[in-house]
Design a protein around this motif. Structure first.
Motif, PDB file in Angstrom:
ATOM      1  N   ILE A 258       0.835  -1.206   0.000  1.00 54.85           N
ATOM      2  CA  ILE A 258       0.000   0.000   0.000  1.00 54.85           C
ATOM      3  C   ILE A 258       0.870   1.256   0.000  1.00 54.85           C
ATOM      4  O   ILE A 258       0.627   2.206  -0.752  1.00 54.85           O
ATOM      5  N   VAL A 259       1.901   1.242   0.832  1.00 59.96           N
ATOM      6  CA  VAL A 259       2.782   2.421   0.877  1.00 59.96           C
ATOM      7  C   VAL A 259       3.473   2.614  -0.479  1.00 59.96           C
ATOM      8  O   VAL A 259       3.594   3.732  -0.974  1.00 59.96           O
ATOM      9  N   GLU A 260       3.871   1.504  -1.090  1.00 61.69           N
ATOM     10  CA  GLU A 260       4.512   1.636  -2.412  1.00 61.69           C
ATOM     11  C   GLU A 260       3.513   2.132  -3.471  1.00 61.69           C
ATOM     12  O   GLU A 260       3.875   2.946  -4.329  1.00 61.69           O
ATOM     13  N   PHE A 261       2.271   1.667  -3.392  1.00 66.30           N
ATOM     14  CA  PHE A 261       1.246   2.188  -4.314  1.00 66.30           C
ATOM     15  C   PHE A 261       1.066   3.690  -4.112  1.00 66.30           C
ATOM     16  O   PHE A 261       0.914   4.445  -5.071  1.00 66.30           O
ATOM     17  N   MET A 262       1.085   4.128  -2.859  1.00 62.34           N
ATOM     18  CA  MET A 262       0.927   5.575  -2.605  1.00 62.34           C
ATOM     19  C   MET A 262       2.140   6.329  -3.142  1.00 62.34           C
ATOM     20  O   MET A 262       2.019   7.419  -3.682  1.00 62.34           O
ATOM     21  N   ARG A 263       3.311   5.723  -2.998  1.00 59.19           N
ATOM     22  CA  ARG A 263       4.524   6.371  -3.526  1.00 59.19           C
ATOM     23  C   ARG A 263       4.404   6.577  -5.045  1.00 59.19           C
ATOM     24  O   ARG A 263       4.870   7.563  -5.600  1.00 59.19           O
ATOM     25  N   GLN A 264       3.731   5.607  -5.684  1.00 59.84           N
ATOM     26  CA  GLN A 264       3.568   5.710  -7.142  1.00 59.84           C
ATOM     27  C   GLN A 264       2.455   6.684  -7.545  1.00 59.84           C
ATOM     28  O   GLN A 264       2.222   6.896  -8.724  1.00 59.84           O
ATOM     29  N   GLY A 265       1.747   7.234  -6.576  1.00 61.73           N
ATOM     30  CA  GLY A 265       0.754   8.253  -6.903  1.00 61.73           C
ATOM     31  C   GLY A 265      -0.680   7.896  -6.567  1.00 61.73           C
ATOM     32  O   GLY A 265      -1.582   8.716  -6.748  1.00 61.73           O
ATOM     33  N   LYS A 266      -0.925   6.678  -6.093  1.00 61.90           N
ATOM     34  CA  LYS A 266      -2.306   6.346  -5.727  1.00 61.90           C
ATOM     35  C   LYS A 266      -2.684   7.060  -4.431  1.00 61.90           C
ATOM     36  O   LYS A 266      -1.828   7.292  -3.570  1.00 61.90           O
ATOM     37  N   SER A 267      -3.957   7.379  -4.302  1.00 60.18           N
ATOM     38  CA  SER A 267      -4.462   7.913  -3.031  1.00 60.18           C
ATOM     39  C   SER A 267      -4.474   6.766  -2.018  1.00 60.18           C
ATOM     40  O   SER A 267      -4.445   5.587  -2.406  1.00 60.18           O
ATOM     41  N   PRO A 268      -4.572   7.080  -0.720  1.00 55.50           N
ATOM     42  CA  PRO A 268      -4.669   5.997   0.268  1.00 55.50           C
ATOM     43  C   PRO A 268      -5.839   5.048  -0.020  1.00 55.50           C
ATOM     44  O   PRO A 268      -5.709   3.830   0.133  1.00 55.50           O
TER      45      PRO A 268
END
Ligand code: SD4
Length: 334
Positions: A258-268
């Motif tokens: 999840i943190v990596e997805f957020m790093r890539q630009g996804k919202s929480p």
């Protein structure tokens, strides 16, 4: 007392973390690491979010954050509320035992400096989250397990107590009549607690604490004390915590993902949904069985998200001075 050798090792590791130019140490809430994300609205900070309907814990965490300014103190204080509550049969004192009748606890904690501590398979200690914090702050290690974790806790002044309440023992004896191992979905809506807190400067800490799956095999360790699985914080980006069937969270490293997805630009919110979708895609058997996993996440701006495989997941949020519980989330699996 730490030995001289212990002290040096700890000091060395601390210097790596503090002096190593860790970009996650930013204290400017405007300097959001994730690509293209909104600038923080200062009104969204501070905030606390936790799994399930855990109002007392989140209130305690928010009060602690207000009093001390420390997100780390806040998540520890919140976790301790559930650990001490015998009515929560999935955490700490009063937790349901394993199949042999032993209450064995898992917990971890992680802070904005990237420090982490954890205890697994710990018995007879009421506040595993505080032992995990001690591991983080006073040893060169991340995880202590079983007898070693207990020995460490006792050496550090934690009291030894019997965690098996008469209610939990009675439930276990009833279970022994059939010995059917089936993880229960959305158990009493009051379950493993994972908390994330962000202070007014945008520094994030998280904690997770549980007695694990009821009637698990003796020695089983779940996702909750494993950094990257049950909890992950990267202060540059955000944090995430999980609850539910730990084996699925372990096999997908859900919180790290999840943190990596957020790093890539996804919202929480998008990141939590994508991590749940990953579980559904990789382990299609969840489509046939009533298996629940839920995540909550927060990013550097104080934006939050939550998602679960099945309907019924809940989270509790304290933000802008208000406590809210989001009830009956829809579930990602259609
Ligand atoms: C575990 N994830 O030990 C924990 C259990 C849990 O809500 O979260 N229950 O697998």
């Amino acid at each position: 007392m730490p030995t001289r050798r212990r002290f040096f090792t700890q000091a060395f590791i601390s210097s790596l973390v503090i002096g190593g130019g860790l970009s996650g140490c930013s204290t400017d809430p405007g300097s959001v690491g994730n690509k293209g994300r909104k600038k923080a609205d200062p009104a969204d900070l501070p905030a606390v979010i936790a799994t399930w309907k855990t109002e007392a814990a989140v209130t305690k965490a928010a009060e602690t954050l207000q009093q001390t300014g420390s997100a780390l103190d806040a998540v520890e204080a919140g976790a301790r509320v559930e650990e001490a509550d015998p009515k929560n049969m999935t955490v700490g004192y009063g937790g349901l035992p394993d199949r042999d009748g032993f209450v064995t606890l898992d917990a971890c904690i992680m802070d904005h400096q990237g420090r982490a501590g954890s205890v697994t398979f710990l018995q007879d200690i009421k506040h595993p989250v505080s032992v995990a914090r001690k591991v983080m702050e006073t040893t060169p290690h991340v995880i202590l397990s079983g007898d070693g974790a207990l020995q460490f806790a006792l050496e550090n002044g934690f009291e030894r107590i019997n965690l098996l309440t008469p209610e939990a023992e009675a439930a276990w004896k009833k279970w022994l009549e059939t010995e059917q191992y089936k993880p229960v979905v959305n158990i009493e809506r009051h379950d493993t607690i994972g908390l994330l807190a962000i202070d007014k400067n945008g520094n994030i800490s998280g904690a997770c604490t549980t007695s694990g799956m009821a009637y698990k095999m003796h020695g089983r360790v779940g996702d909750s004390p494993i950094i990257g699985a049950g909890l992950f914080v990267d202060n540059e980006v955000g944090g995430a915590v999980g609850t539910g069937l730990g084996e699925l969270v372990l096999k997908t490293l859900g919180s790290f993902l999840i943190v990596e997805f957020m790093r890539q630009g996804k919202s929480p919110q998008e990141a939590c949904e994508a991590a749940i979708q990953r579980i559904i895609d990789k382990y299609p058997e969840v489509r046939k069985e009533e298996i629940q996993v839920g995540f909550v996440a927060i990013d550097k701006t104080g934006a939050t998200g939550a998602a679960a495989i099945l309907p019924g997941f809940q989270y509790t949020l304290h933000q802008r001075g208000k406590l809210t519980t989001a009830d009956n989330l829809p579930g990602v699996m259609k």
